[in-house]
Design a protein around this motif. Structure first.
Motif, PDB file in Angstrom:
ATOM      1  N   LEU A  58     -11.096  -6.713   6.431  1.00  0.00           N
ATOM      2  CA  LEU A  58     -11.013  -5.261   6.550  1.00  0.00           C
ATOM      3  C   LEU A  58     -10.537  -4.865   7.936  1.00  0.00           C
ATOM      4  CD1 LEU A  58     -14.386  -4.169   4.851  1.00  0.00           C
ATOM      5  CD2 LEU A  58     -12.169  -4.647   3.782  1.00  0.00           C
ATOM      6  N   ALA A  59      -9.614  -3.894   7.962  1.00  0.00           N
ATOM      7  CA  ALA A  59      -9.066  -3.426   9.237  1.00  0.00           C
ATOM      8  C   ALA A  59      -8.735  -1.945   9.119  1.00  0.00           C
ATOM      9  CB  ALA A  59      -7.818  -4.227   9.606  1.00  0.00           C
ATOM     10  N   LEU A  60      -8.641  -1.307  10.265  1.00  0.00           N
ATOM     11  CA  LEU A  60      -8.404   0.138  10.323  1.00  0.00           C
ATOM     12  C   LEU A  60      -7.213   0.456  11.211  1.00  0.00           C
ATOM     13  CD1 LEU A  60      -9.387   3.127   9.861  1.00  0.00           C
ATOM     14  CD2 LEU A  60     -10.715   2.840  11.978  1.00  0.00           C
ATOM     15  N   LEU A  61      -6.345   1.324  10.707  1.00  0.00           N
ATOM     16  CA  LEU A  61      -5.328   1.964  11.531  1.00  0.00           C
ATOM     17  C   LEU A  61      -5.717   3.437  11.604  1.00  0.00           C
ATOM     18  CD1 LEU A  61      -2.615   1.867  13.075  1.00  0.00           C
ATOM     19  CD2 LEU A  61      -1.483   2.404  10.896  1.00  0.00           C
ATOM     20  N   PRO A  62      -6.266   3.901  12.732  1.00  0.00           N
ATOM     21  CA  PRO A  62      -6.744   5.283  12.809  1.00  0.00           C
ATOM     22  C   PRO A  62      -5.616   6.275  12.557  1.00  0.00           C
ATOM     23  CG  PRO A  62      -7.559   3.988  14.659  1.00  0.00           C
ATOM     24  CD  PRO A  62      -6.516   3.156  13.974  1.00  0.00           C
ATOM     25  N   GLY A  63      -5.976   7.441  12.037  1.00  0.00           N
ATOM     26  CA  GLY A  63      -5.009   8.501  11.829  1.00  0.00           C
ATOM     27  C   GLY A  63      -4.761   9.282  13.106  1.00  0.00           C
ATOM     28  N   THR A  64      -3.717  10.089  13.080  1.00  0.00           N
ATOM     29  CA  THR A  64      -3.348  10.868  14.270  1.00  0.00           C
ATOM     30  C   THR A  64      -3.798  12.317  14.189  1.00  0.00           C
ATOM     31  OG1 THR A  64      -1.199  11.414  13.288  1.00  0.00           O
ATOM     32  CG2 THR A  64      -1.322   9.419  14.641  1.00  0.00           C
ATOM     33  N   ASP A  65      -4.227  12.775  13.018  1.00  0.00           N
ATOM     34  CA  ASP A  65      -4.658  14.164  12.844  1.00  0.00           C
ATOM     35  C   ASP A  65      -6.171  14.213  12.697  1.00  0.00           C
ATOM     36  OD1 ASP A  65      -5.194  16.769  12.095  1.00  0.00           O
ATOM     37  OD2 ASP A  65      -3.495  16.913  10.713  1.00  0.00           O
ATOM     38  N   PRO A  66      -6.893  14.709  13.702  1.00  0.00           N
ATOM     39  CA  PRO A  66      -8.360  14.756  13.629  1.00  0.00           C
ATOM     40  C   PRO A  66      -8.863  15.509  12.399  1.00  0.00           C
ATOM     41  CG  PRO A  66      -7.616  15.238  15.859  1.00  0.00           C
ATOM     42  CD  PRO A  66      -6.388  15.225  14.990  1.00  0.00           C
TER      43      PRO A  66
ATOM     44  N   LYS B 240      -0.872  10.396   9.757  1.00  0.00           N
ATOM     45  CA  LYS B 240      -1.842  11.477   9.942  1.00  0.00           C
ATOM     46  C   LYS B 240      -3.229  11.069   9.450  1.00  0.00           C
ATOM     47  CE  LYS B 240       1.415  15.359   9.847  1.00  0.00           C
ATOM     48  NZ  LYS B 240       1.800  16.622   9.162  1.00  0.00           N
ATOM     49  N   ARG B 241      -3.260  10.404   8.282  1.00  0.00           N
ATOM     50  CA  ARG B 241      -4.542   9.938   7.746  1.00  0.00           C
ATOM     51  C   ARG B 241      -4.799   8.498   8.187  1.00  0.00           C
ATOM     52  NH1 ARG B 241      -2.578  13.213   3.785  1.00  0.00           N
ATOM     53  NH2 ARG B 241      -4.038  14.890   3.192  1.00  0.00           N
ATOM     54  N   PRO B 242      -6.070   8.119   8.279  1.00  0.00           N
ATOM     55  CA  PRO B 242      -6.367   6.706   8.571  1.00  0.00           C
ATOM     56  C   PRO B 242      -5.961   5.822   7.402  1.00  0.00           C
ATOM     57  CG  PRO B 242      -8.317   8.123   8.862  1.00  0.00           C
ATOM     58  CD  PRO B 242      -7.293   8.944   8.159  1.00  0.00           C
ATOM     59  N   LEU B 243      -5.588   4.602   7.711  1.00  0.00           N
ATOM     60  CA  LEU B 243      -5.377   3.570   6.703  1.00  0.00           C
ATOM     61  C   LEU B 243      -6.449   2.515   6.852  1.00  0.00           C
ATOM     62  CD1 LEU B 243      -1.513   2.847   6.719  1.00  0.00           C
ATOM     63  CD2 LEU B 243      -2.795   4.404   5.223  1.00  0.00           C
ATOM     64  N   ILE B 244      -7.086   2.175   5.750  1.00  0.00           N
ATOM     65  CA  ILE B 244      -7.995   1.026   5.716  1.00  0.00           C
ATOM     66  C   ILE B 244      -7.270  -0.099   4.978  1.00  0.00           C
ATOM     67  CG2 ILE B 244     -10.165   0.104   4.801  1.00  0.00           C
ATOM     68  CD1 ILE B 244     -11.389   2.872   5.199  1.00  0.00           C
ATOM     69  N   PHE B 245      -7.081  -1.211   5.673  1.00  0.00           N
ATOM     70  CA  PHE B 245      -6.432  -2.388   5.101  1.00  0.00           C
ATOM     71  C   PHE B 245      -7.531  -3.282   4.533  1.00  0.00           C
ATOM     72  CE2 PHE B 245      -3.517  -0.562   8.015  1.00  0.00           C
ATOM     73  CZ  PHE B 245      -2.230  -0.929   7.635  1.00  0.00           C
ATOM     74  N   ALA B 246      -7.520  -3.504   3.217  1.00  0.00           N
ATOM     75  CA  ALA B 246      -8.580  -4.276   2.568  1.00  0.00           C
ATOM     76  C   ALA B 246      -7.949  -5.404   1.759  1.00  0.00           C
ATOM     77  CB  ALA B 246      -9.431  -3.382   1.677  1.00  0.00           C
ATOM     78  N   ILE B 247      -7.987  -6.599   2.319  1.00  0.00           N
ATOM     79  CA  ILE B 247      -7.511  -7.797   1.622  1.00  0.00           C
ATOM     80  C   ILE B 247      -8.746  -8.442   0.999  1.00  0.00           C
ATOM     81  CG2 ILE B 247      -6.277  -9.960   1.836  1.00  0.00           C
ATOM     82  CD1 ILE B 247      -4.643  -7.362   2.443  1.00  0.00           C
ATOM     83  N   VAL B 248      -8.808  -8.424  -0.335  1.00  0.00           N
ATOM     84  CA  VAL B 248     -10.073  -8.708  -1.005  1.00  0.00           C
ATOM     85  C   VAL B 248     -10.096 -10.103  -1.621  1.00  0.00           C
ATOM     86  CG1 VAL B 248     -10.585  -6.279  -1.430  1.00  0.00           C
ATOM     87  CG2 VAL B 248      -9.292  -7.579  -3.133  1.00  0.00           C
ATOM     88  N   THR B 249     -11.297 -10.560  -1.856  1.00  0.00           N
ATOM     89  CA  THR B 249     -11.555 -11.866  -2.446  1.00  0.00           C
ATOM     90  C   THR B 249     -11.979 -11.708  -3.904  1.00  0.00           C
ATOM     91  OG1 THR B 249     -12.779 -13.935  -2.151  1.00  0.00           O
ATOM     92  CG2 THR B 249     -14.003 -11.908  -1.789  1.00  0.00           C
ATOM     93  N   GLY B 250     -12.008 -12.810  -4.627  1.00  0.00           N
ATOM     94  CA  GLY B 250     -12.638 -12.866  -5.944  1.00  0.00           C
ATOM     95  C   GLY B 250     -12.002 -12.021  -7.028  1.00  0.00           C
ATOM     96  N   GLU B 251     -10.751 -11.603  -6.868  1.00  0.00           N
ATOM     97  CA  GLU B 251     -10.110 -10.832  -7.933  1.00  0.00           C
ATOM     98  C   GLU B 251      -9.963 -11.674  -9.192  1.00  0.00           C
ATOM     99  OE1 GLU B 251      -6.745  -9.140 -10.331  1.00  0.00           O
ATOM    100  OE2 GLU B 251      -6.968 -11.134  -9.451  1.00  0.00           O
ATOM    101  N   GLU B 252      -9.559 -12.910  -9.014  1.00  0.00           N
ATOM    102  CA  GLU B 252      -9.348 -13.786 -10.163  1.00  0.00           C
ATOM    103  C   GLU B 252     -10.656 -14.186 -10.844  1.00  0.00           C
ATOM    104  OE1 GLU B 252      -6.534 -13.948 -11.249  1.00  0.00           O
ATOM    105  OE2 GLU B 252      -5.004 -14.178  -9.704  1.00  0.00           O
ATOM    106  N   LYS B 253     -11.773 -13.898 -10.211  1.00  0.00           N
ATOM    107  CA  LYS B 253     -13.066 -14.214 -10.799  1.00  0.00           C
ATOM    108  C   LYS B 253     -13.740 -12.978 -11.399  1.00  0.00           C
ATOM    109  CE  LYS B 253     -12.791 -18.547  -9.444  1.00  0.00           C
ATOM    110  NZ  LYS B 253     -11.459 -18.557  -8.830  1.00  0.00           N
ATOM    111  N   GLY B 254     -12.987 -11.873 -11.484  1.00  0.00           N
ATOM    112  CA  GLY B 254     -13.550 -10.680 -12.100  1.00  0.00           C
ATOM    113  C   GLY B 254     -13.571  -9.464 -11.195  1.00  0.00           C
TER     114      GLY B 254
END
Length: 508
Positions: A268-276, A330-344
């Motif tokens: 999990l990672a965050l790219l903050p947004g520019t518009d409060p 403008k909006r934050p981006l949350i980067f979510a590279i996830v595990t266990g997709e192939e397991k359900g």
């Protein structure tokens, strides 16, 4: 928008040097080459197929985390790290013996069962009951019932069959994997038999024993019965009437299982947004890092590299982060590279249950999976196209690139429920996912169907498969443009009135 038209070095052509991925570095534009370089690293043999919780998965996760750090993102995992640990419990069938009248059925090749749907041993009589609707049942109490697993309209679904057999007192079902379901043909052999759940969850016990039978093995099962297996498969594949008859031979099986606990992280990672003013409207980008790892060999190859499913689209999300180089929308981006997709869909389920920010601060999810850049991209299936304003955004960006969009033309496959965006939808968060589309009867359809016969969840989904580089790069540019549009729009993504997918909000 900045990201709509790339400067391809071989745009419009699939040159001889482009046919194999190993040649891509000599013909691709810089952005596409960087994307494929990371795809190559994540799906190389060194990563051992990235099976959930495996050393190869951990190695790949560290590569992704390092890339996020270099791209100027902020860690959003546990205790300030890049990783959100996901605890799981796994049961695996490590040894199986299955016979009918003493004749062996090869486990994973002729017959399959999940460890969650069998007992340590079983011996029972069998009866064949066609499609297993209530009108075709014979005396099934305490028997294993052979059913043709058609998905044709007007005939029973899997859920219908299970309900009917349970109410009739059957011991279990042997479901013939229907070769007539040509939109996604049955895949044999299965890589392995594992059942994985989130730690602490309580899986619902099955009401029936449940086996899946390769249609090519029905002759072995019916040997000596006087019935013609090929004729039955033919009738079933066409949805024609099928008989009901008892078998004299018994089904006998025994299984050895092994349990273990797994820990496998989401990254999990965050790219903050520019518009409060939009700080509480984060857009979550997801793709799954896990694959199948090592499994039953196909043509002598036992490593399931998972190049297109889904290393390439983990790499694309990382490439977006690198392009931004710390510069937010403008909006934050949350980067979510996830595990266990192939397991359900386990990693995304855990993520949605344990979000790093309050749920009400999540505006949308854009998921990358089920993408096959192996033929031209002129038409794109968009899951939940008409359900949220994300569909309008996708349609607008696609139109600017001369890509048509459509709803899923094959809903019987249930693709919308088979990737990580589904957990966001179930949580009431607008979400979207994409599939390369094709016109019926086209060469693109032929290529797509062949990939699902030979490449999907097999060792052939590797770096040697033929890629349509123009189509691959075109989708990448579409993704960049969509993210920019959604993350910088004046209006947050929203459900449309009358959406059939939006969960009902309980009344106060």
């Amino acid at each position: 928008m900045r990201y709509l038209i790339p400067a391809f070095l071989c745009f419009g052509l699939l040159l001889t040097g482009c046919e194999n991925s190993s040649d891509s570095s000599t013909v691709l534009d810089e952005d596409t080459r960087a994307w494929w370089d990371l795809t190559t690293e994540l799906s190389s043999d060194e990563m051992e197929g990235r099976d959930t919780g495996s050393p190869g998965f951990v190695k790949a996760a560290e590569v992704v985390a390092k890339a996020f750090a270099e791209a100027g993102l902020q860690p959003l995992g546990d205790q300030g790290s890049w990783f959100q640990e996901v605890a799981m419990e796994e049961t695996e069938i490590t040894q199986a013996s299955v016979t009918v009248g003493g004749r062996e059925l090869r486990f994973l090749y002729d017959v399959y069962a999940s460890p969650g749907n069998v007992t340590e041993s079983v011996e029972a009589p069998m009866i064949y009951c066609g499609y297993c609707d209530s009108a075709s049942l014979g005396e099934v109490k305490n028997k294993l019932v052979i059913c043709h697993g058609t998905r044709k309209e007007g005939l029973p679904s899997d859920a219908d069959r299970i309900k009917t057999l349970t109410e009739a007192g059957a011991l279990g079902m042997i479901l013939i994997a229907d070769p007539g379901f040509t939109v996604e043909p049955p895949r044999w052999p299965f890589a392995y038999s594992r059942s994985v759940s989130l730690a602490g969850s309580t899986p619902t016990p099955p009401s029936l024993l449940n086996f899946r039978l390769n249609a090519d093995a029905l002759g072995k099962v019916l040997e000596g019965s006087g019935q013609n297996a090929n004729e039955l498969i033919d009738l079933g594949s066409q949805g024609n009437p099928l008989p009901t008859f008892e078998l004299t031979d018994s089904f006998k099986a025994s299984f050895t299982t092994m349990q273990r606990t797994l820990n496998s992280p989401n990254i999990l990672a965050l790219l903050p947004g520019t518009d409060p003013a939009l700080a509480n409207q984060a857009i979550v980008l997801t793709a799954h890092l896990d694959g199948y790892g090592y499994g039953e060999p196909v043509d002598g190859d036992s490593l399931y590299n998972g190049t297109l499913d889904d290393a390439a689209y983990v790499a694309l999300i990382v490439q977006l982060a690198k392009r931004q180089n710390g510069e937010g929308f403008k909006r934050p981006l949350i980067f979510a590279i996830v595990t266990g997709e192939e397991k359900g869909l386990l990693g995304s389920r855990y993520l949605v249950q344990n979000l790093p920010v309050p749920k009400e601060h999540i505006a949308a999810n854009i998921n990358l999976d089920q993408l096959r850049p192996i033929f031209p991209l002129n038409l794109m299936t968009v899951h939940a196209l008409d359900e949220t304003t994300l569909g309008d955004d996708a349609a607008a960006v696609a139109a600017s690139m001369q890509i048509k969009v459509q709803n899923d033309p094959e809903p019987e496959r249930g693709l919308i429920r088979r990737s990580d965006h589904w957990n966001f939808i179930q949580a009431g968060i607008p979400a979207i996912n994409f599939v390369f589309g094709f016109e019926p009867g086209s060469e693109s359809e032929r290529i797509y169907r062949q990939w699902y016969r030979e490449g999907y969840h097999t060792p052939k989904d590797d770096l040697q498969q033929k890629i349509d580089w123009e189509a691959a790069a075109k989708f990448n540019q579409f993704f960049y443009g969509l993210v920019e549009r959604v993350a910088s729009s004046a209006q947050a993504p929203a459900w449309k009135p009358g959406s059939k997918l939006r969960p009902e909000v309980p009344a106060n």
